[in-house]
Motif scaffolding. Sequence first.
Motif, PDB file in Angstrom:
ATOM      1  N   TRP A   7       9.070 -47.464   8.794  1.00 52.18           N
ATOM      2  CA  TRP A   7       7.871 -46.864   8.197  1.00 52.18           C
ATOM      3  C   TRP A   7       8.097 -45.397   7.860  1.00 52.18           C
ATOM      4  O   TRP A   7       7.637 -44.908   6.835  1.00 52.18           O
ATOM      5  CB  TRP A   7       6.675 -47.003   9.118  1.00 52.18           C
ATOM      6  CG  TRP A   7       6.291 -48.407   9.445  1.00 52.18           C
ATOM      7  CD1 TRP A   7       6.583 -49.531   8.724  1.00 52.18           C
ATOM      8  CD2 TRP A   7       5.549 -48.853  10.574  1.00 52.18           C
ATOM      9  NE1 TRP A   7       6.073 -50.636   9.344  1.00 52.18           N
ATOM     10  CE2 TRP A   7       5.432 -50.250  10.484  1.00 52.18           C
ATOM     11  CE3 TRP A   7       4.985 -48.212  11.660  1.00 52.18           C
ATOM     12  CZ2 TRP A   7       4.762 -51.010  11.425  1.00 52.18           C
ATOM     13  CZ3 TRP A   7       4.322 -48.958  12.607  1.00 52.18           C
ATOM     14  CH2 TRP A   7       4.201 -50.349  12.487  1.00 52.18           C
ATOM     15  N   GLY A  11       7.794 -43.895   4.161  1.00 53.30           N
ATOM     16  CA  GLY A  11       6.950 -42.738   3.875  1.00 53.30           C
ATOM     17  C   GLY A  11       7.728 -41.590   3.275  1.00 53.30           C
ATOM     18  O   GLY A  11       7.247 -40.908   2.363  1.00 53.30           O
ATOM     19  N   GLY A  37       3.386 -38.459   3.098  1.00 48.11           N
ATOM     20  CA  GLY A  37       3.899 -39.810   2.856  1.00 48.11           C
ATOM     21  C   GLY A  37       4.251 -40.515   4.150  1.00 48.11           C
ATOM     22  O   GLY A  37       3.900 -41.684   4.364  1.00 48.11           O
ATOM     23  N   ILE A  38       4.906 -39.800   5.043  1.00 45.89           N
ATOM     24  CA  ILE A  38       5.263 -40.379   6.339  1.00 45.89           C
ATOM     25  C   ILE A  38       4.008 -40.703   7.144  1.00 45.89           C
ATOM     26  O   ILE A  38       3.893 -41.780   7.744  1.00 45.89           O
ATOM     27  CB  ILE A  38       6.198 -39.431   7.113  1.00 45.89           C
ATOM     28  CG1 ILE A  38       7.558 -39.354   6.405  1.00 45.89           C
ATOM     29  CG2 ILE A  38       6.362 -39.877   8.562  1.00 45.89           C
ATOM     30  CD1 ILE A  38       8.480 -38.282   6.949  1.00 45.89           C
ATOM     31  N   ALA A  41       2.274 -43.815   5.775  1.00 52.90           N
ATOM     32  CA  ALA A  41       3.025 -45.029   6.111  1.00 52.90           C
ATOM     33  C   ALA A  41       2.826 -45.406   7.573  1.00 52.90           C
ATOM     34  O   ALA A  41       2.614 -46.578   7.901  1.00 52.90           O
ATOM     35  CB  ALA A  41       4.505 -44.833   5.801  1.00 52.90           C
ATOM     36  N   ALA A  65       2.675 -50.230   4.548  1.00 54.94           N
ATOM     37  CA  ALA A  65       3.111 -48.869   4.839  1.00 54.94           C
ATOM     38  C   ALA A  65       3.335 -48.091   3.542  1.00 54.94           C
ATOM     39  O   ALA A  65       2.945 -46.925   3.436  1.00 54.94           O
ATOM     40  CB  ALA A  65       4.376 -48.875   5.683  1.00 54.94           C
ATOM     41  N   ALA A  69       1.069 -44.850   2.335  1.00 52.61           N
ATOM     42  CA  ALA A  69       1.661 -43.560   1.991  1.00 52.61           C
ATOM     43  C   ALA A  69       1.195 -43.107   0.613  1.00 52.61           C
ATOM     44  O   ALA A  69       0.808 -41.950   0.428  1.00 52.61           O
ATOM     45  CB  ALA A  69       3.188 -43.659   2.021  1.00 52.61           C
TER      46      ALA A  69
END
Length: 85
Positions: A7, A11, A37-38, A41, A65, A69
């Motif tokens: 994940w 991300g 983004g991380i 996710a 995920a 994100a």
Amino acid sequence: MEYVPVWIAIGLVIGVVGKLAMPGRDPGGFIVTILLGIAGALLAGFACRAADIGGDGGLAIHGAAAVGAAVLLILYRLVMWSRTR
């Protein structure tokens, strides 16, 4: 917990692609875009696991995920865009 590194990688990739797809000035810059983004996710991945979506993992949970994100990046961009107008 075995899917968390995947994940994070998803991300990270979505964050980089998102920054490249929507260049320009935003208050966070490249690092914040990647971190968002991380975070998106991870949030979507954990939410799917908590809701028992995706069963034993696989494409459904990793797809969620990626979508999480992207959604978080879009929401961030919309909020920052409306604040700077």
